[in-house]
Motif scaffolding. Structure first.
Motif, PDB file in Angstrom:
ATOM      1  N   ASN A 136      18.977  -3.925  -4.901  1.00  0.00           N
ATOM      2  CA  ASN A 136      20.386  -4.290  -4.977  1.00  0.00           C
ATOM      3  C   ASN A 136      21.198  -3.008  -5.184  1.00  0.00           C
ATOM      4  O   ASN A 136      21.194  -2.164  -4.312  1.00  0.00           O
ATOM      5  N   ASP A 137      21.844  -2.817  -6.305  1.00  0.00           N
ATOM      6  CA  ASP A 137      22.656  -1.618  -6.538  1.00  0.00           C
ATOM      7  C   ASP A 137      21.963  -0.593  -7.434  1.00  0.00           C
ATOM      8  O   ASP A 137      22.574   0.396  -7.825  1.00  0.00           O
ATOM      9  N   ASP A 138      20.704  -0.810  -7.779  1.00  0.00           N
ATOM     10  CA  ASP A 138      19.973   0.102  -8.654  1.00  0.00           C
ATOM     11  C   ASP A 138      19.054   0.996  -7.826  1.00  0.00           C
ATOM     12  O   ASP A 138      18.277   0.506  -7.009  1.00  0.00           O
ATOM     13  N   PHE A 139      19.138   2.307  -8.078  1.00  0.00           N
ATOM     14  CA  PHE A 139      18.349   3.287  -7.324  1.00  0.00           C
ATOM     15  C   PHE A 139      17.323   3.930  -8.243  1.00  0.00           C
ATOM     16  O   PHE A 139      17.647   4.334  -9.360  1.00  0.00           O
ATOM     17  N   LYS A 154       0.827  -1.215   0.000  1.00  0.00           N
ATOM     18  CA  LYS A 154       0.000   0.000   0.000  1.00  0.00           C
ATOM     19  C   LYS A 154       0.865   1.269   0.000  1.00  0.00           C
ATOM     20  O   LYS A 154       0.623   2.220   0.741  1.00  0.00           O
ATOM     21  N   ILE A 155       1.883   1.240  -0.870  1.00  0.00           N
ATOM     22  CA  ILE A 155       2.807   2.356  -1.018  1.00  0.00           C
ATOM     23  C   ILE A 155       2.714   2.871  -2.447  1.00  0.00           C
ATOM     24  O   ILE A 155       2.830   2.103  -3.398  1.00  0.00           O
ATOM     25  N   ARG A 156       2.504   4.187  -2.587  1.00  0.00           N
ATOM     26  CA  ARG A 156       2.462   4.801  -3.914  1.00  0.00           C
ATOM     27  C   ARG A 156       3.887   5.031  -4.407  1.00  0.00           C
ATOM     28  O   ARG A 156       4.693   5.653  -3.698  1.00  0.00           O
ATOM     29  N   PRO A 157       4.218   4.568  -5.611  1.00  0.00           N
ATOM     30  CA  PRO A 157       5.579   4.715  -6.122  1.00  0.00           C
ATOM     31  C   PRO A 157       6.055   6.166  -6.195  1.00  0.00           C
ATOM     32  O   PRO A 157       7.241   6.434  -6.009  1.00  0.00           O
ATOM     33  N   ASP A 158       5.152   7.104  -6.433  1.00  0.00           N
ATOM     34  CA  ASP A 158       5.567   8.499  -6.555  1.00  0.00           C
ATOM     35  C   ASP A 158       5.892   9.143  -5.204  1.00  0.00           C
ATOM     36  O   ASP A 158       6.343  10.284  -5.154  1.00  0.00           O
ATOM     37  N   GLN A 159       5.688   8.420  -4.112  1.00  0.00           N
ATOM     38  CA  GLN A 159       5.961   8.964  -2.780  1.00  0.00           C
ATOM     39  C   GLN A 159       7.181   8.334  -2.117  1.00  0.00           C
ATOM     40  O   GLN A 159       7.441   8.564  -0.945  1.00  0.00           O
ATOM     41  N   VAL A 160       7.921   7.524  -2.883  1.00  0.00           N
ATOM     42  CA  VAL A 160       9.081   6.838  -2.314  1.00  0.00           C
ATOM     43  C   VAL A 160      10.249   6.856  -3.293  1.00  0.00           C
ATOM     44  O   VAL A 160      10.078   7.117  -4.482  1.00  0.00           O
ATOM     45  N   ALA A 161      11.408   6.563  -2.772  1.00  0.00           N
ATOM     46  CA  ALA A 161      12.576   6.220  -3.572  1.00  0.00           C
ATOM     47  C   ALA A 161      12.876   4.763  -3.230  1.00  0.00           C
ATOM     48  O   ALA A 161      12.668   4.323  -2.093  1.00  0.00           O
ATOM     49  N   ASP A 185      16.860 -10.719  -3.857  1.00  0.00           N
ATOM     50  CA  ASP A 185      16.923  -9.271  -4.062  1.00  0.00           C
ATOM     51  C   ASP A 185      16.828  -8.553  -2.719  1.00  0.00           C
ATOM     52  O   ASP A 185      16.073  -8.961  -1.826  1.00  0.00           O
ATOM     53  N   VAL A 186      17.604  -7.471  -2.596  1.00  0.00           N
ATOM     54  CA  VAL A 186      17.579  -6.631  -1.399  1.00  0.00           C
ATOM     55  C   VAL A 186      16.946  -5.312  -1.806  1.00  0.00           C
ATOM     56  O   VAL A 186      17.447  -4.621  -2.695  1.00  0.00           O
ATOM     57  N   ILE A 187      15.837  -4.979  -1.161  1.00  0.00           N
ATOM     58  CA  ILE A 187      15.056  -3.804  -1.523  1.00  0.00           C
ATOM     59  C   ILE A 187      14.978  -2.870  -0.329  1.00  0.00           C
ATOM     60  O   ILE A 187      14.651  -3.290   0.781  1.00  0.00           O
ATOM     61  N   GLU A 188      15.286  -1.603  -0.572  1.00  0.00           N
ATOM     62  CA  GLU A 188      15.143  -0.563   0.448  1.00  0.00           C
ATOM     63  C   GLU A 188      14.143   0.452  -0.076  1.00  0.00           C
ATOM     64  O   GLU A 188      14.288   0.950  -1.198  1.00  0.00           O
ATOM     65  N   ILE A 189      13.126   0.745   0.709  1.00  0.00           N
ATOM     66  CA  ILE A 189      12.083   1.695   0.332  1.00  0.00           C
ATOM     67  C   ILE A 189      12.145   2.853   1.329  1.00  0.00           C
ATOM     68  O   ILE A 189      12.063   2.656   2.531  1.00  0.00           O
ATOM     69  N   VAL A 190      12.298   4.072   0.786  1.00  0.00           N
ATOM     70  CA  VAL A 190      12.417   5.273   1.622  1.00  0.00           C
ATOM     71  C   VAL A 190      11.343   6.242   1.222  1.00  0.00           C
ATOM     72  O   VAL A 190      11.200   6.575   0.038  1.00  0.00           O
ATOM     73  N   ARG A 191      10.561   6.698   2.176  1.00  0.00           N
ATOM     74  CA  ARG A 191       9.509   7.694   1.890  1.00  0.00           C
ATOM     75  C   ARG A 191      10.142   9.053   1.644  1.00  0.00           C
ATOM     76  O   ARG A 191      11.056   9.473   2.342  1.00  0.00           O
ATOM     77  N   ARG A 201       9.958   7.223 -10.980  1.00  0.00           N
ATOM     78  CA  ARG A 201      10.756   6.452 -11.945  1.00  0.00           C
ATOM     79  C   ARG A 201      10.902   4.984 -11.548  1.00  0.00           C
ATOM     80  O   ARG A 201      11.725   4.267 -12.114  1.00  0.00           O
ATOM     81  N   VAL A 202      10.132   4.544 -10.582  1.00  0.00           N
ATOM     82  CA  VAL A 202      10.195   3.141 -10.155  1.00  0.00           C
ATOM     83  C   VAL A 202       9.673   2.269 -11.294  1.00  0.00           C
ATOM     84  O   VAL A 202       8.537   2.435 -11.722  1.00  0.00           O
ATOM     85  N   PRO A 203      10.494   1.347 -11.802  1.00  0.00           N
ATOM     86  CA  PRO A 203      10.066   0.521 -12.934  1.00  0.00           C
ATOM     87  C   PRO A 203       9.264  -0.696 -12.496  1.00  0.00           C
ATOM     88  O   PRO A 203       9.322  -1.107 -11.334  1.00  0.00           O
ATOM     89  N   ASP A 204       8.557  -1.270 -13.425  1.00  0.00           N
ATOM     90  CA  ASP A 204       7.817  -2.512 -13.157  1.00  0.00           C
ATOM     91  C   ASP A 204       8.711  -3.686 -13.518  1.00  0.00           C
ATOM     92  O   ASP A 204       8.463  -4.412 -14.464  1.00  0.00           O
ATOM     93  N   ARG A 205       9.780  -3.846 -12.757  1.00  0.00           N
ATOM     94  CA  ARG A 205      10.755  -4.898 -13.035  1.00  0.00           C
ATOM     95  C   ARG A 205      10.460  -6.134 -12.204  1.00  0.00           C
ATOM     96  O   ARG A 205       9.943  -6.043 -11.090  1.00  0.00           O
TER      97      ARG A 205
END
Length: 68
Positions: free
Chosen positions: A39-42, A28-35, A57-63, A47-51
């Protein structure tokens, strides 16, 4: 061993066909409100892609917080 992801330091099972945008939707996180870093891709903001996500995979989500 069951496929998994590490999301903000917490291990989560990896569902077949899970993508980054699907993960954000599940959380329940909007992609336009986070970075997001995968892994090594930011990816900043909208600009969050649908990959596709893969086992380990190591994922970090920052508001993103605006203000002054």
């Amino acid at each position: 061993m069951t496929p998994h992801l590490l999301v903000n330091g917490e291990q989560r099972p990896l569902a077949p066909g899970l993508t980054l945008l699907t993960l954000l939707d599940d959380l329940k996180i909007r992609p336009d409100q986070v970075a997001v870093a995968v892994n090594d891709d930011f990816y900043p903001g909208a600009r969050v892609p649908d990959r596709a996500l893969e086992d380990g995979d190591v994922i970090e989500i920052v508001r993103i917080i605006g203000g002054g």
